[in-house]
Design a protein around this motif. Structure first.
Motif, PDB file in Angstrom:
ATOM      1  N   VAL A 173      50.161 -41.894 -24.211  1.00 16.05           N
ATOM      2  CA  VAL A 173      51.229 -42.885 -24.239  1.00 16.05           C
ATOM      3  C   VAL A 173      50.619 -44.281 -24.263  1.00 16.05           C
ATOM      4  N   LEU A 174      51.448 -45.216 -24.717  1.00  9.88           N
ATOM      5  CA  LEU A 174      51.038 -46.620 -24.727  1.00  9.88           C
ATOM      6  C   LEU A 174      51.892 -47.358 -23.707  1.00  9.88           C
ATOM      7  N   ARG A 175      51.257 -47.860 -22.636  1.00 11.17           N
ATOM      8  CA  ARG A 175      51.993 -48.555 -21.598  1.00 11.17           C
ATOM      9  C   ARG A 175      52.281 -49.992 -22.022  1.00 11.17           C
ATOM     10  N   PRO A 176      53.385 -50.568 -21.566  1.00  9.86           N
ATOM     11  CA  PRO A 176      53.715 -51.951 -21.917  1.00  9.86           C
ATOM     12  C   PRO A 176      52.595 -52.906 -21.539  1.00  9.86           C
ATOM     13  N   GLY A 177      52.264 -53.805 -22.448  1.00 12.44           N
ATOM     14  CA  GLY A 177      51.222 -54.792 -22.211  1.00 12.44           C
ATOM     15  C   GLY A 177      49.827 -54.283 -22.451  1.00 12.44           C
ATOM     16  N   HIS A 178      49.674 -53.000 -22.767  1.00 11.51           N
ATOM     17  CA  HIS A 178      48.353 -52.435 -23.019  1.00 11.51           C
ATOM     18  C   HIS A 178      48.131 -52.349 -24.530  1.00 11.51           C
ATOM     19  N   THR A 179      46.911 -52.449 -24.934  1.00 10.88           N
ATOM     20  CA  THR A 179      46.556 -52.267 -26.343  1.00 10.88           C
ATOM     21  C   THR A 179      45.899 -50.923 -26.592  1.00 10.88           C
ATOM     22  N   GLU A 180      45.319 -50.334 -25.544  1.00  9.04           N
ATOM     23  CA  GLU A 180      44.692 -49.025 -25.673  1.00  9.04           C
ATOM     24  C   GLU A 180      45.612 -47.952 -25.086  1.00  9.04           C
ATOM     25  N   PRO A 181      45.751 -46.811 -25.760  1.00  7.28           N
ATOM     26  CA  PRO A 181      46.599 -45.742 -25.216  1.00  7.28           C
ATOM     27  C   PRO A 181      45.961 -45.109 -23.988  1.00  7.28           C
ATOM     28  N   ASP A 182      46.804 -44.502 -23.160  1.00  7.10           N
ATOM     29  CA  ASP A 182      46.352 -43.820 -21.949  1.00  7.10           C
ATOM     30  C   ASP A 182      46.701 -42.338 -22.050  1.00  7.10           C
ATOM     31  N   ASP A 183      45.798 -41.510 -21.553  1.00  6.05           N
ATOM     32  CA  ASP A 183      46.047 -40.074 -21.505  1.00  6.05           C
ATOM     33  C   ASP A 183      46.693 -39.733 -20.164  1.00  6.05           C
ATOM     34  N   ILE A 184      47.745 -38.930 -20.217  1.00  3.13           N
ATOM     35  CA  ILE A 184      48.397 -38.470 -18.993  1.00  3.13           C
ATOM     36  C   ILE A 184      48.415 -36.945 -18.994  1.00  3.13           C
ATOM     37  N   GLU A 185      48.470 -36.362 -17.812  1.00  5.68           N
ATOM     38  CA  GLU A 185      48.448 -34.917 -17.668  1.00  5.68           C
ATOM     39  C   GLU A 185      49.617 -34.505 -16.772  1.00  5.68           C
ATOM     40  N   LEU A 186      50.449 -33.596 -17.270  1.00  5.09           N
ATOM     41  CA  LEU A 186      51.626 -33.144 -16.548  1.00  5.09           C
ATOM     42  C   LEU A 186      51.530 -31.645 -16.294  1.00  5.09           C
ATOM     43  N   THR A 187      52.082 -31.225 -15.157  1.00  5.16           N
ATOM     44  CA  THR A 187      52.155 -29.806 -14.838  1.00  5.16           C
ATOM     45  C   THR A 187      53.404 -29.220 -15.478  1.00  5.16           C
ATOM     46  N   ILE A 188      53.254 -28.102 -16.164  1.00  2.83           N
ATOM     47  CA  ILE A 188      54.375 -27.482 -16.869  1.00  2.83           C
ATOM     48  C   ILE A 188      55.269 -26.765 -15.865  1.00  2.83           C
ATOM     49  N   GLY A 189      56.545 -27.133 -15.857  1.00  5.63           N
ATOM     50  CA  GLY A 189      57.510 -26.528 -14.954  1.00  5.63           C
ATOM     51  C   GLY A 189      58.409 -25.530 -15.656  1.00  5.63           C
ATOM     52  N   GLY A 190      59.705 -25.628 -15.377  1.00  5.90           N
ATOM     53  CA  GLY A 190      60.658 -24.661 -15.909  1.00  5.90           C
ATOM     54  C   GLY A 190      61.200 -25.068 -17.265  1.00  5.90           C
ATOM     55  N   ARG A 191      62.405 -24.556 -17.569  1.00  6.50           N
ATOM     56  CA  ARG A 191      63.012 -24.745 -18.880  1.00  6.50           C
ATOM     57  C   ARG A 191      64.245 -25.633 -18.775  1.00  6.50           C
ATOM     58  N   ILE A 192      64.549 -26.316 -19.881  1.00  2.00           N
ATOM     59  CA  ILE A 192      65.810 -27.032 -20.034  1.00  2.00           C
ATOM     60  C   ILE A 192      66.418 -26.612 -21.369  1.00  2.00           C
ATOM     61  N   ALA A 193      67.716 -26.803 -21.505  1.00  4.99           N
ATOM     62  CA  ALA A 193      68.418 -26.288 -22.683  1.00  4.99           C
ATOM     63  C   ALA A 193      68.592 -27.327 -23.782  1.00  4.99           C
ATOM     64  N   ALA A 194      68.409 -28.604 -23.488  1.00  8.04           N
ATOM     65  CA  ALA A 194      68.794 -29.655 -24.424  1.00  8.04           C
ATOM     66  C   ALA A 194      67.814 -29.792 -25.574  1.00  8.04           C
ATOM     67  N   GLY A 195      68.354 -30.257 -26.702  1.00 10.52           N
ATOM     68  CA  GLY A 195      67.516 -30.720 -27.799  1.00 10.52           C
ATOM     69  C   GLY A 195      66.972 -29.632 -28.696  1.00 10.52           C
ATOM     70  N   SER A 196      66.845 -29.950 -29.996  1.00 16.77           N
ATOM     71  CA  SER A 196      66.218 -29.053 -30.962  1.00 16.77           C
ATOM     72  C   SER A 196      64.813 -29.520 -31.323  1.00 16.77           C
ATOM     73  N   ALA A 197      64.413 -30.739 -30.884  1.00 20.32           N
ATOM     74  CA  ALA A 197      63.057 -31.250 -31.057  1.00 20.32           C
ATOM     75  C   ALA A 197      62.356 -31.199 -29.698  1.00 20.32           C
ATOM     76  N   PRO A 198      61.011 -31.238 -29.679  1.00 22.48           N
ATOM     77  CA  PRO A 198      60.293 -31.169 -28.405  1.00 22.48           C
ATOM     78  C   PRO A 198      60.796 -32.200 -27.403  1.00 22.48           C
ATOM     79  N   LEU A 199      61.126 -31.749 -26.190  1.00 27.61           N
ATOM     80  CA  LEU A 199      61.736 -32.604 -25.177  1.00 27.61           C
ATOM     81  C   LEU A 199      61.278 -32.145 -23.796  1.00 27.61           C
TER      82      LEU A 199
END
Length: 853
Positions: A173-199
């Motif tokens: 992601v690109l944080r506001p005011g930053h010029t270089e992108p940052d890597d983030i790591e998230l733990t995969i949880g459960g499921r949601i029903a919304a959306g037909s594109a990755p969400l």
């Protein structure tokens, strides 16, 4: 009446089932196509609305900042208002999911939504859910804890892209005011029903930290106490907030696609319109075959009114059978098309749409409406044969004097209808860019052309007088002159179908040629580069800026001859209004596809901008117009003057262009979001891409001009694929109609052919006579269809498309395709006449004269 109908009609239907089946099929196809397209349109709107409800939830009011972003203090202030029962703060970010090793994996985007899970639970427990499709599903698969501790819950589209046994999700992601992108790591949880594109959904506090948005919110979804009027309450809020009931995304997308859906629906009705002519031809054929029977029952006491009702009953039976089959077939066609093209009718190539969308829409009234249309088409087609049987003099018919003479409309009626059509074409659109006047103009042009067919036949017949005199030419000339009105009836179906086919062929060809020329102007460079990252903001997600160091290094690659920077941003035409697209680039690096220029006075303190045709038509941004707008990036108000209008086939909404130095001067923004690259002679696109990849990795997206051109034309062809099929079906129905009509005329002339045989003409002579007559009527129909089609194409190109889509184009005539269409119609008319004539010239013709004697 039923007994008479059974004795007079059923034997004829039993002996000639093919023609009856043909009429039923004509009604069935017309109803099926019209009903199927309506179901597809409804499925598209249902999918749009369902996707919007899944992501936006079901709040009473959505609160946003008038400028910039909301804050946590705004959230606290809203919660303290007595009318607020629940409030959910929301942040939206579009993150880059970098590509993984493997030839088929490419970086994709995933939409991340940060929200307050406790607010969702409180609303759900009160039986007033805020966003049910964003709530984690407890299904035993995955971690179903509430969002928190960097836990993200994913929908099915995102999970389908996960590697096997994945527990962590690595994003950029690109944080506001930053010029270089940052890597983030998230733990995969459960499921949601919304959306037909990755969400994905995560806790609002985690989102603020991870995305550098501490204290910042994109929107707040609010539920009010029962009985509170949402619109009135929104007006009591401070001016720094922009609040309104949730935007009906289905309605917004309905507006964007209305023109396409209306045009598609009218084209589907074309098949039903031409199908009615085929029913007319079949009933005319049945009338001609059973004319002695109708005369006999008339002599025996059956009244003209009763004969009229019996013919209408035939049309009703054909209409009922064709309509019922058509409704079933329409449902099947819609289901098949939904699986093939997706719920957007092929406009953007969506796939995976569920056929359940067809049943999740109101069906009763549309079904009844299209059933009524099918029955009406069959009954209207039966009116003319019914009038013929009603007008006959039974005694004269029994003596072999045949059908009564047709009534001829004066030529001035046809000319008046053509003039009325030309006048209606000049009317402005109504009902949100619906060109009602243009559609009425096309109907008047078709009616006027039909009315002029007898005059055209007589004009072609007069040309026979210049040929060497012979008995056959004399017979053909007199017959064609006397039966000119009958030629209009027999050719009506193919004339209408041919005219509409010619018009659609010219319109599609003109559009495609104009699109190709536009792509040449809009894509002058060899390669285009932009950041794969997006700015972290839910209100206006735009491409992230390219790094200045990366721009400098890209411009000095050995494969690159020169480069041109470009910036894509947003602009508000009025405070608080929806932002529109603004593109800033150095105008000297390419030519805009201008359709209008401002040559008048230039306002010195106003900055020059160029608007697309949608901005001119919808927002009144005419050339020379001076107005004040607000730059979204800086919030500054700027004074602008429209210096021209440019053609924009990529949008149906307002967009503006500005010279890049002017934008930088007004905004102070020196960033660049896209870069156009011209390659060195001999350098290949693959080599340049390899060098780009080595410099920037997955952080940039590249596209060659040839690829963009191919993709654009592919989308165009897919969008009009269903149009071509509808056009082909309508033309086929029209050709069947002329075949049946010619058969009816030939069978009605058995006694005439028998008399000519007795007078010494051979079967070969009569075949030549039929060929001459068919050439005259078929030629008249082909010429009239071509002329009407060209007239209709002018209306489509210069009126319907600019009013519906705000896209202008140049008229182009595809000569080979038009010749093929006209030749096919002419060959069908002549071939049908010869085939029907061979049957009428048999021994029955001579026997008919002997029986009459």
């Amino acid at each position: 009446m039923l007994t008479l109908w059974r004795h007079l009609t059923w034997p004829a239907w039993r002996d000639q089932p093919g023609r009856v089946i043909l009429a039923i099929v004509a009604v069935m196809l017309g109803v099926a196509l019209a009903y199927g397209v309506h179901l597809l349109n409804g499925a598209a709107l249902t999918e749009f609305a369902r996707a919007a409800r899944g992501i936006n939830g079901q709040p009473d009011v959505i609160v946003r900042a008038a400028t910039g972003s909301l804050t946590d203090a705004d959230y606290a202030e809203l919660l303290n208002r007595p009318e607020v029962v629940a409030a959910n703060p929301v942040i939206e970010v579009q993150a880059l999911w970098p590509g993984q090793p493997g030839p088929e994996w490419r970086g994709v985007y995933i939409r991340l939504i940060g929200l307050d899970p406790l607010a969702l639970l409180a609303a759900a427990n009160a039986d007033r859910p805020l966003a049910p499709e964003l709530t984690p599903q407890v299904d035993g698969d995955g971690d179903n804890r509430l969002p928190g501790d960097n836990l993200v819950h994913l929908n099915a589209a995102a999970r389908a892209r996960l590697p096997a046994n994945a527990t962590m999700l690595k994003l950029r992601v690109l944080r506001p005011g930053h010029t270089e992108p940052d890597d983030i790591e998230l733990t995969i949880g459960g499921r949601i029903a919304a959306g037909s594109a990755p969400l994905g959904v995560l806790d609002i506090a985690d989102a603020q930290v991870l995305f550098g948005r501490l204290g910042s919110l994109d929107r707040i979804d609010v539920q009010l106490a029962p009985g509170t009027d949402a619109t009135a309450w929104a007006k009591t809020l401070p001016e720094r907030w922009r609040a309104a009931p949730p935007e009906d995304e289905g309605a917004r997308l309905s507006d964007l696609t209305r023109a396409y859906r209306v045009n598609l629906g009218l084209l589907a009705l074309m098949a039903l319109f031409t199908g009615s002519f085929l029913v007319y031809a079949v009933l005319s054929l049945a009338t001609a075959q059973r004319l002695p029977q109708w005369a006999l029952v008339g002599v025996l006491g059956v009244s003209a009114r009763m004969r009229w009702r019996l013919i209408l009953m035939e049309g009703l039976v054909i209409g009922v059978a064709g309509t019922l089959l058509g409704l079933v077939m329409g449902l099947g066609l819609a289901a098949g098309a939904l699986k093939l093209m997706g719920s957007d009718l092929g406009l953007h190539g969506a796939s995976g749409a569920s056929t359940e969308l067809l049943l999740n829409q109101p069906l009763l009234w549309p079904t009844l409406a299209y059933a009524a249309l099918g029955l009406a088409a069959a009954l209207v087609a039966a009116v003319a044969p019914a009038l013929t049987v009603r007008r006959i003099a039974p005694a004269l018919v029994l003596k072999g004097l045949g059908l009564p003479a047709g009534r001829t409309l004066p030529a001035w009626v046809g000319l008046a209808l053509l003039a009325l059509g030309a006048a209606l074409a000049g009317l402005p659109p109504v009902l949100q860019d619906t060109p009602v006047g243009a559609y009425l103009a096309m109907l008047c042009l078709l009616a006027g052309g039909l009315a002029l067919v007898p005059a055209l036949v007589r004009g072609l017949t007069a040309m026979l007088a210049r040929l060497p005199a012979s008995a056959l030419l004399l017979l053909a000339r007199e017959r064609s002159r006397d039966q000119a009105t009958e030629a209009r009836r027999s050719l009506a179906g193919v004339l209408v179908a041919l005219a509409l086919a010619v018009a659609m062929t010219v319109m599609i060809g003109s559009f495609r040629n104009s699109l190709e020329r536009w792509l040449d102007q809009a894509l002058p460079a060899d390669l285009y580069v932009r950041s794969a990252l997006r700015n972290a903001g839910g209100a206006d997600i735009t491409p992230a800026p390219l790094l200045p160091t990366l721009i400098e290094r890209l411009a000095h690659l050995p494969e690159v001859a020169r480069s041109a920077p470009q910036l894509t941003t947003r602009l508000r035409l009025a405070p608080g209004s929806e932002a529109v697209a603004l593109t800033a680039r150095e105008l000297g690096t390419g030519t805009l596809p201008l359709v209008e220029r401002w040559d008048g006075a230039v306002v010195t303190d106003a900055t020059a901008v160029w608007v697309n045709e949608a901005g001119r038509d919808r927002d009144g941004l005419q050339p020379g117009h001076v107005f004040t707008a607000q730059l979204v990036s800086s919030g500054r108000d700027v004074k602008l003057q429209v210096r021209g209008v440019w053609r924009d086939y990529s949008r149906q909404n307002t967009a503006l262009w500005m010279d890049l130095p002017d934008y930088r001067r007004l905004s102070g923004d020196t960033t660049i979001t896209e870069l156009a690259l011209w390659l060195q002679p001999g350098a290949t696109t693959d080599a340049a891409r390899k060098a780009l990849r080595a410099l920037a990795g997955d952080d940039v997206e590249t596209a060659a001009s040839g690829e963009l051109r191919t993709l654009s034309l592919k989308i165009f062809d897919r969008s009009f694929a269903i149009t071509v099929w509808l056009q082909a079906v309508a033309l086929a129905v029209g050709l069947f109609g002329v075949i049946a009509s010619q058969s009816a005329q030939a069978l009605a002339r058995k006694r005439e052919f028998g008399l000519l045989r007795h007078l010494g003409l051979s079967r070969r002579d009569l075949t030549r006579l039929l060929l001459i007559e068919a050439g005259l009527t078929g030629g008249a129909g082909a010429l009239a269809g071509l002329g009407l089609g060209l007239g209709l194409s002018v209306v489509l190109v210069y009126v319907v498309n600019p009013q519906s889509f705000h896209w202008s184009m140049e008229l182009s005539l595809p000569g080979m395709r038009l010749a093929a269409l006209v030749g096919l119609a002419f060959a069908a008319a002549v071939g049908a006449s010869l085939l029907a004539g061979r049957r009428a010239l048999g021994g029955d013709a001579v026997r008919a004269v002997r029986e009459d004697a």
